[in-house]
Design a protein around this motif. Structure first.
Motif, PDB file in Angstrom:
ATOM      1  N   SER A 165       0.837  -1.192   0.000  1.00  0.00           N
ATOM      2  CA  SER A 165       0.000   0.000   0.000  1.00  0.00           C
ATOM      3  C   SER A 165       0.870   1.240   0.000  1.00  0.00           C
ATOM      4  CB  SER A 165      -0.898   0.033   1.248  1.00  0.00           C
ATOM      5  OG  SER A 165      -1.758  -1.086   1.257  1.00  0.00           O
ATOM      6  N   ALA A 166       0.382   2.247  -0.724  1.00  0.00           N
ATOM      7  CA  ALA A 166       1.098   3.512  -0.738  1.00  0.00           C
ATOM      8  C   ALA A 166       0.821   4.275   0.538  1.00  0.00           C
ATOM      9  CB  ALA A 166       0.646   4.346  -1.940  1.00  0.00           C
ATOM     10  N   PRO A 167       1.807   5.004   1.054  1.00  0.00           N
ATOM     11  CA  PRO A 167       1.573   5.823   2.238  1.00  0.00           C
ATOM     12  C   PRO A 167       0.411   6.778   1.989  1.00  0.00           C
ATOM     13  CG  PRO A 167       3.913   5.743   1.687  1.00  0.00           C
ATOM     14  CD  PRO A 167       3.167   5.135   0.554  1.00  0.00           C
ATOM     15  N   GLY A 192     -10.314  15.869 -12.119  1.00  0.00           N
ATOM     16  CA  GLY A 192      -9.919  14.784 -13.004  1.00  0.00           C
ATOM     17  C   GLY A 192     -10.842  13.593 -12.889  1.00  0.00           C
ATOM     18  N   GLU A 193     -10.855  12.759 -13.941  1.00  0.00           N
ATOM     19  CA  GLU A 193     -11.686  11.555 -13.968  1.00  0.00           C
ATOM     20  C   GLU A 193     -10.839  10.369 -13.532  1.00  0.00           C
ATOM     21  OE1 GLU A 193     -13.935   8.594 -17.157  1.00  0.00           O
ATOM     22  OE2 GLU A 193     -13.189  10.563 -17.817  1.00  0.00           O
ATOM     23  N   VAL A 194     -11.201   9.767 -12.394  1.00  0.00           N
ATOM     24  CA  VAL A 194     -10.467   8.613 -11.887  1.00  0.00           C
ATOM     25  C   VAL A 194     -10.882   7.380 -12.673  1.00  0.00           C
ATOM     26  CG1 VAL A 194      -9.983   7.173  -9.874  1.00  0.00           C
ATOM     27  CG2 VAL A 194     -10.302   9.650  -9.597  1.00  0.00           C
ATOM     28  N   ILE A 195      -9.901   6.692 -13.284  1.00  0.00           N
ATOM     29  CA  ILE A 195     -10.209   5.487 -14.054  1.00  0.00           C
ATOM     30  C   ILE A 195      -9.699   4.226 -13.371  1.00  0.00           C
ATOM     31  CG2 ILE A 195     -10.266   6.701 -16.271  1.00  0.00           C
ATOM     32  CD1 ILE A 195      -7.439   5.685 -16.812  1.00  0.00           C
ATOM     33  N   ALA A 196      -8.881   4.393 -12.337  1.00  0.00           N
ATOM     34  CA  ALA A 196      -8.383   3.229 -11.590  1.00  0.00           C
ATOM     35  C   ALA A 196      -7.826   3.720 -10.263  1.00  0.00           C
ATOM     36  CB  ALA A 196      -7.299   2.494 -12.384  1.00  0.00           C
ATOM     37  N   ARG A 197      -7.752   2.807  -9.311  1.00  0.00           N
ATOM     38  CA  ARG A 197      -7.079   3.099  -8.045  1.00  0.00           C
ATOM     39  C   ARG A 197      -6.061   2.003  -7.804  1.00  0.00           C
ATOM     40  NH1 ARG A 197      -9.225   7.282  -5.281  1.00  0.00           N
ATOM     41  NH2 ARG A 197     -11.356   7.900  -5.839  1.00  0.00           N
ATOM     42  N   ASN A 257      -3.860   0.575  -4.967  1.00  0.00           N
ATOM     43  CA  ASN A 257      -3.637   0.619  -3.514  1.00  0.00           C
ATOM     44  C   ASN A 257      -4.075   1.970  -2.943  1.00  0.00           C
ATOM     45  OD1 ASN A 257      -2.558  -1.979  -3.438  1.00  0.00           O
ATOM     46  ND2 ASN A 257      -0.490  -1.218  -3.903  1.00  0.00           N
ATOM     47  N   GLY A 258      -5.175   2.467  -3.473  1.00  0.00           N
ATOM     48  CA  GLY A 258      -5.733   3.707  -2.956  1.00  0.00           C
ATOM     49  C   GLY A 258      -5.340   4.945  -3.720  1.00  0.00           C
ATOM     50  N   SER A 259      -4.251   4.915  -4.479  1.00  0.00           N
ATOM     51  CA  SER A 259      -3.842   6.111  -5.210  1.00  0.00           C
ATOM     52  C   SER A 259      -4.564   6.160  -6.553  1.00  0.00           C
ATOM     53  CB  SER A 259      -2.320   6.133  -5.406  1.00  0.00           C
ATOM     54  OG  SER A 259      -1.918   5.179  -6.343  1.00  0.00           O
ATOM     55  N   VAL A 287      -0.084   1.372 -14.350  1.00  0.00           N
ATOM     56  CA  VAL A 287      -0.287   0.771 -13.027  1.00  0.00           C
ATOM     57  C   VAL A 287       1.059   0.348 -12.441  1.00  0.00           C
ATOM     58  CG1 VAL A 287      -1.201  -1.273 -11.849  1.00  0.00           C
ATOM     59  CG2 VAL A 287      -2.667   0.060 -13.389  1.00  0.00           C
ATOM     60  N   GLU A 288       1.863  -0.320 -13.271  1.00  0.00           N
ATOM     61  CA  GLU A 288       3.162  -0.771 -12.787  1.00  0.00           C
ATOM     62  C   GLU A 288       4.065   0.411 -12.440  1.00  0.00           C
ATOM     63  OE1 GLU A 288       4.469  -3.307 -15.890  1.00  0.00           O
ATOM     64  OE2 GLU A 288       3.089  -4.936 -15.360  1.00  0.00           O
ATOM     65  N   LEU A 289       3.980   1.473 -13.238  1.00  0.00           N
ATOM     66  CA  LEU A 289       4.750   2.677 -12.941  1.00  0.00           C
ATOM     67  C   LEU A 289       4.355   3.239 -11.585  1.00  0.00           C
ATOM     68  CD1 LEU A 289       6.731   4.901 -14.012  1.00  0.00           C
ATOM     69  CD2 LEU A 289       4.712   6.071 -14.879  1.00  0.00           C
ATOM     70  N   ARG A 290       3.043   3.301 -11.314  1.00  0.00           N
ATOM     71  CA  ARG A 290       2.579   3.829 -10.030  1.00  0.00           C
ATOM     72  C   ARG A 290       3.029   2.934  -8.885  1.00  0.00           C
ATOM     73  NH1 ARG A 290      -1.674   7.063  -8.939  1.00  0.00           N
ATOM     74  NH2 ARG A 290      -0.955   8.135 -10.825  1.00  0.00           N
ATOM     75  N   LEU A 291       2.976   1.610  -9.075  1.00  0.00           N
ATOM     76  CA  LEU A 291       3.400   0.691  -8.025  1.00  0.00           C
ATOM     77  C   LEU A 291       4.879   0.881  -7.695  1.00  0.00           C
ATOM     78  CD1 LEU A 291       1.520  -2.511  -9.206  1.00  0.00           C
ATOM     79  CD2 LEU A 291       0.989  -1.136  -7.179  1.00  0.00           C
TER      80      LEU A 291
END
Length: 350
Positions: free
Chosen positions: A52-54, A64-69, A71-73, A101-105
Motif C-alpha cells: 500500500s502507498a503511504p 480529473g476523472e479517476v479510471i483506476a485506483r 492501492n488507494g492512489s 499501473v506498474e509505474l505507479r506501483l
C-alpha cells in the motif's frame, strides 16, 4: 557521372522557431510495444500490488476523472491522455493502463523506502514540474499572441535590407578529367568550336552536359572555389582563358548572363516572418521577466557563470550577429551540453 559543382553549399538557410515541449514521462513507446506478452498485466499479478502507498503521498488532479485506483492512489484519465499524446506510437489502451499501473506501483514502493526524500530525486521532480509549467506558459503565450500585419511587414523589410543586392549568374561549363584535355578543348573553342556540342561530347558532368553545359541560374556561394572565383571574374559572354581546377576535375567556364537575385515576396516569407516575430516576442517577454525578478546568486562559481552568460549576445540582439549568422555556430559549446537539463524550453529556442 554527375559532378555538378553547385552541390557544395546551399545559401540562405534560415532558422525556424523551435520550442521544445518536454514530455517528462517515464513511460516510453519502446517499453509499451516491446513486451512479448500481449496480454495486459493487472496490478494483482504484480508482487508490488500487495503493498500500500503511504496515505496522502500521491498527487490529485482537481476535477480529473479517476479510471483506476492502485492501492488507494488514483489513476486519472488525464494521466492516460498525456502519455498517449507524447508516445508518438499507437499503443493499445489496456496495455498502456497496465504499464501505468506498474509505474505507479514502483513509484509507491520508492516512497515507502523514502527515496522521495532524496535531495537529487526531489530536484529532478522540481525540474520536471518547472519544465512542464514553463512549456504550458509558452504555449499559452503563443496561442494568445496577436501578430499585426505591420509587424510582419516590418520584419520583411528588415530581411530584405539584410539580404542586400546579390547577383545571380547563368554559366556553362565543360568538366574533364585532366588539364591536357581541357586545354585541347579550349583550343577547339578558340578556333570556332561549338561550346554546347563539345559539352555534350566530353563533359563528365552529365547533368549539365546534356544541356550543352548549361548550369542554369546560381549565386556564387552555391559554387565550389575556385570555380566561383572564375565565374565572378567574367563578364556576360566571356569565357575563361585558362581551365579551372576543382576537386571535381578541370572546368572550361563561360558566363552567359547575370541578373539581380530575385527576392522572395512577403507572402512567400510570411510563415518564416511570423515565426521570427513570435520568437522576438518570446525573447522580449523573457527579458522582462528577468528584469523584474529578484534573483540572488549565492555561490561564487555559479555567479561567475551567470555573469558570463549575461555578457554574451542574446537571441535577437544585434551585437554578436556575425557569430549568430554562421550555420556552423547555431549552438555554442555550452548550449550543446544543455540537452540533459529538464528545464529545456528556453534554451531550445533559436
Amino acid at each position: 557521372m554527375d559532378s555538378n559543382p553547385t552541390i557544395d553549399r546551399v545559401p540562405h538557410r534560415r532558422h525556424r522557431l523551435a520550442i521544445a515541449l518536454g514530455a517528462g514521462l517515464l513511460l516510453s513507446a519502446g517499453a509499451m510495444t516491446g513486451c512479448s506478452d500481449d496480454r495486459p498485466q493487472s496490478a494483482e499479478k504484480t508482487p508490488l500490488g500487495q503493498q500500500s502507498a503511504p496515505s496522502g503521498s500521491f498527487a490529485t488532479i482537481e476535477g480529473g476523472e479517476v479510471i483506476a485506483r492502485i492501492n488507494g492512489s488514483p489513476l486519472y484519465r488525464e494521466n492516460l491522455e498525456v502519455v498517449k499524446e507524447n508516445l508518438g506510437a499507437e499503443v493499445p489502451e489496456d496495455r498502456l493502463v497496465s504499464r501505468m499501473v506498474e509505474l505507479r506501483l514502483l513509484a509507491n514502493r520508492a516512497r515507502e523506502q523514502g527515496l522521495d526524500s532524496d535531495p537529487r530525486t526531489q530536484a529532478r521532480v522540481q525540474n520536471a514540474i518547472d519544465n512542464q509549467l514553463a512549456n504550458a506558459y509558452l504555449m499559452n503565450f503563443m496561442t494568445e499572441m496577436e501578430l499585426s500585419e505591420a509587424d510582419v511587414e516590418a520584419a520583411y523589410e528588415r530581411e530584405m535590407e539584410a539580404l542586400g543586392e546579390e547577383t545571380q549568374y547563368r554559366a556553362m561549363h565543360i568538366l574533364v578529367e585532366d588539364e591536357e584535355t581541357a586545354r585541347e578543348l579550349i583550343a577547339e573553342l578558340d578556333e570556332g568550336g561549338d561550346f554546347g556540342e563539345l559539352a555534350r561530347q566530353h563533359s563528365k558532368d552529365t547533368g549539365s552536359g546534356e544541356a550543352g553545359g548549361d548550369l542554369g541560374w546560381f549565386s556564387l556561394d552555391q559554387m565550389v572555389e575556385p570555380f566561383a572565383e572564375a565565374v565572378g571574374a567574367l563578364e556576360p559572354g566571356q569565357r575563361a582563358e585558362e581551365p579551372v581546377e576543382t576537386r571535381f576535375g578541370w572546368h572550361i567556364v563561360q558566363v552567359e548572363e547575370t541578373r539581380p537575385m530575385p527576392k522572395p515576396t512577403l507572402d512567400q516569407m510570411r510563415p518564416e516572418l511570423e515565426d521570427q516575430a513570435r520568437r522576438e516576442a518570446i525573447n522580449d517577454m523573457i527579458a522582462e521577466l528577468r528584469e523584474s525578478a529578484n534573483v540572488e546568486i549565492l555561490t561564487t562559481d555559479v555567479r561567475s557563470m551567470v555573469e558570463r552568460d549575461g555578457n554574451e549576445a542574446q537571441p535577437g540582439d544585434e551585437t554578436g550577429a556575425g557569430e549568430a549568422d554562421s550555420d556552423e555556430a547555431e549552438t555554442t559549446a555550452d548550449d550543446a551540453n544543455m540537452g540533459n537539463l529538464p528545464a529545456e524550453p528556453l534554451k531550445a529556442m533559436p
